[in-house]
Design a protein around this motif. Sequence first.
Motif, PDB file in Angstrom:
ATOM      1  N   GLY A 279       0.834  -1.201   0.000  1.00 36.41           N
ATOM      2  CA  GLY A 279       0.000   0.000   0.000  1.00 36.41           C
ATOM      3  C   GLY A 279       0.862   1.242   0.000  1.00 36.41           C
ATOM      4  N   GLY A 280       0.378   2.307  -0.609  1.00 36.42           N
ATOM      5  CA  GLY A 280       1.114   3.564  -0.666  1.00 36.42           C
ATOM      6  C   GLY A 280       2.175   3.546  -1.751  1.00 36.42           C
ATOM      7  N   GLN A 281       3.123   4.469  -1.647  1.00 30.10           N
ATOM      8  CA  GLN A 281       4.208   4.561  -2.620  1.00 30.10           C
ATOM      9  C   GLN A 281       5.533   4.764  -1.897  1.00 30.10           C
ATOM     10  N   ARG A 282       6.573   4.164  -2.451  1.00 28.56           N
ATOM     11  CA  ARG A 282       7.936   4.323  -1.943  1.00 28.56           C
ATOM     12  C   ARG A 282       8.867   4.557  -3.115  1.00 28.56           C
ATOM     13  N   ARG A 283       9.749   5.498  -2.951  1.00 28.72           N
ATOM     14  CA  ARG A 283      10.767   5.795  -3.962  1.00 28.72           C
ATOM     15  C   ARG A 283      12.061   5.100  -3.542  1.00 28.72           C
ATOM     16  N   TYR A 284      12.624   4.337  -4.446  1.00 26.73           N
ATOM     17  CA  TYR A 284      13.898   3.654  -4.215  1.00 26.73           C
ATOM     18  C   TYR A 284      14.929   4.247  -5.159  1.00 26.73           C
ATOM     19  N   ILE A 285      16.076   4.614  -4.607  1.00 25.68           N
ATOM     20  CA  ILE A 285      17.220   5.008  -5.420  1.00 25.68           C
ATOM     21  C   ILE A 285      18.231   3.883  -5.247  1.00 25.68           C
ATOM     22  N   LEU A 286      18.571   3.238  -6.359  1.00 22.99           N
ATOM     23  CA  LEU A 286      19.386   2.034  -6.348  1.00 22.99           C
ATOM     24  C   LEU A 286      20.720   2.283  -7.027  1.00 22.99           C
ATOM     25  N   ALA A 287      21.753   1.628  -6.551  1.00 18.80           N
ATOM     26  CA  ALA A 287      23.063   1.726  -7.182  1.00 18.80           C
ATOM     27  C   ALA A 287      23.762   0.375  -7.152  1.00 18.80           C
ATOM     28  N   HIS A 288      24.417   0.081  -8.244  1.00 18.12           N
ATOM     29  CA  HIS A 288      25.225  -1.133  -8.382  1.00 18.12           C
ATOM     30  C   HIS A 288      26.380  -1.074  -7.364  1.00 18.12           C
ATOM     31  N   PRO A 289      26.836  -2.218  -6.894  1.00 15.03           N
ATOM     32  CA  PRO A 289      27.970  -2.220  -5.966  1.00 15.03           C
ATOM     33  C   PRO A 289      29.242  -1.576  -6.523  1.00 15.03           C
ATOM     34  N   ASN A 290      29.365  -1.469  -7.841  1.00 12.08           N
ATOM     35  CA  ASN A 290      30.560  -0.821  -8.391  1.00 12.08           C
ATOM     36  C   ASN A 290      30.567   0.684  -8.126  1.00 12.08           C
ATOM     37  N   GLN A 291      29.510   1.209  -7.529  1.00 18.76           N
ATOM     38  CA  GLN A 291      29.443   2.618  -7.134  1.00 18.76           C
ATOM     39  C   GLN A 291      29.879   2.828  -5.684  1.00 18.76           C
ATOM     40  N   CYS A 292      30.380   1.801  -5.076  1.00 15.87           N
ATOM     41  CA  CYS A 292      30.716   1.837  -3.652  1.00 15.87           C
ATOM     42  C   CYS A 292      31.595   3.031  -3.274  1.00 15.87           C
ATOM     43  N   ASN A 293      32.621   3.298  -4.042  1.00 21.40           N
ATOM     44  CA  ASN A 293      33.525   4.395  -3.689  1.00 21.40           C
ATOM     45  C   ASN A 293      32.844   5.758  -3.746  1.00 21.40           C
ATOM     46  N   ASN A 294      31.778   5.894  -4.517  1.00 19.63           N
ATOM     47  CA  ASN A 294      31.044   7.158  -4.592  1.00 19.63           C
ATOM     48  C   ASN A 294      29.985   7.298  -3.492  1.00 19.63           C
ATOM     49  N   MET A 295      29.752   6.224  -2.758  1.00 16.11           N
ATOM     50  CA  MET A 295      28.711   6.238  -1.727  1.00 16.11           C
ATOM     51  C   MET A 295      29.203   6.820  -0.409  1.00 16.11           C
ATOM     52  N   ASN A 296      30.526   6.939  -0.238  1.00 15.86           N
ATOM     53  CA  ASN A 296      31.094   7.522   0.990  1.00 15.86           C
ATOM     54  C   ASN A 296      30.556   6.827   2.239  1.00 15.86           C
ATOM     55  N   LEU A 297      30.830   5.538   2.320  1.00 12.19           N
ATOM     56  CA  LEU A 297      30.306   4.725   3.421  1.00 12.19           C
ATOM     57  C   LEU A 297      30.999   5.016   4.735  1.00 12.19           C
ATOM     58  N   LEU A 298      30.230   4.888   5.801  1.00 12.34           N
ATOM     59  CA  LEU A 298      30.815   4.924   7.139  1.00 12.34           C
ATOM     60  C   LEU A 298      31.681   3.680   7.282  1.00 12.34           C
ATOM     61  N   PRO A 299      32.770   3.750   8.017  1.00  8.77           N
ATOM     62  CA  PRO A 299      33.731   2.645   8.028  1.00  8.77           C
ATOM     63  C   PRO A 299      33.251   1.422   8.794  1.00  8.77           C
ATOM     64  N   ARG A 300      33.853   0.298   8.448  1.00  7.22           N
ATOM     65  CA  ARG A 300      33.622  -0.950   9.176  1.00  7.22           C
ATOM     66  C   ARG A 300      33.922  -0.681  10.650  1.00  7.22           C
ATOM     67  N   GLY A 301      33.102  -1.208  11.541  1.00  4.48           N
ATOM     68  CA  GLY A 301      33.259  -0.965  12.969  1.00  4.48           C
ATOM     69  C   GLY A 301      32.382   0.181  13.479  1.00  4.48           C
ATOM     70  N   HIS A 302      31.957   1.065  12.593  1.00  2.00           N
ATOM     71  CA  HIS A 302      31.042   2.148  12.972  1.00  2.00           C
ATOM     72  C   HIS A 302      29.660   1.533  13.232  1.00  2.00           C
ATOM     73  N   PRO A 303      28.881   2.053  14.181  1.00  2.00           N
ATOM     74  CA  PRO A 303      27.545   1.492  14.444  1.00  2.00           C
ATOM     75  C   PRO A 303      26.631   1.480  13.211  1.00  2.00           C
ATOM     76  N   SER A 304      26.869   2.394  12.274  1.00  2.00           N
ATOM     77  CA  SER A 304      26.054   2.427  11.054  1.00  2.00           C
ATOM     78  C   SER A 304      26.875   2.022   9.826  1.00  2.00           C
ATOM     79  N   ALA A 305      27.865   1.158  10.026  1.00  2.00           N
ATOM     80  CA  ALA A 305      28.653   0.658   8.893  1.00  2.00           C
ATOM     81  C   ALA A 305      27.699   0.082   7.846  1.00  2.00           C
ATOM     82  N   ARG A 306      28.110   0.129   6.602  1.00  2.00           N
ATOM     83  CA  ARG A 306      27.317  -0.250   5.419  1.00  2.00           C
ATOM     84  C   ARG A 306      26.384   0.872   4.985  1.00  2.00           C
TER      85      ARG A 306
END
Length: 191
Positions: free
Chosen positions: A93-120
């Motif tokens: 029900g309702g609507q949701r907008r998803y913005i999706l990216a291939h894993p090869n975009q990882c370096n452009n995603m500026n991820l929080l580092p491994r070990g951070h509570p919000s890693a990934r």
Amino acid sequence: TDDKLGPDNPHWYFRLIGCGDMGENTADGSCDKGSSEWLFDELTFFQPRLGERRPFYMIEPKQQKGIHCRFGMKGVIAENHFDLSRNAIALLGGQRRYILAHPNQCNNMNLLPRGHPSARHSAVDWANPDLDNFPTFPKAHVNEIVMQPGDVLYLPTNWFHYIISLELNFQCNTRSGGERLYRKEINDCGF
């Protein structure tokens, strides 16, 4: 109403989990097995089955991770992140907008580092990106979809997704194991 949206105004988000076979085997032991098992009766297409009766999107039924249902109001977001398992998402029900990216975009995603509570998760505030601190962010190649009631999205392992609730909505999803696809890209980002 739109004038009520924003981080300083009350909003709600509700999550319901049907454990299925995973029960107490969750990483943190938090699954309340038995409280929401009726979800498997109501959403039969998420039931893990083997052989010819196996749902086409559930690659490894024995690794099914329960049913997760989310109910949210307009403006609720899920920050950009990747998951380590396959995911089938049904919007009910309702609507949701998803913005999706291939894993090869990882370096452009500026991820929080491994070990951070919000890693990934991305360190970038996608609603108001700071391009001085995250200069690679505008280089990210993404796809956008708007899910409508009845749509099902298959999200492969390690794909990035940012979710925005466009109106009052509810969705249920299930995960069924991970795969080694795109591990190099994710490893190159420190995971």
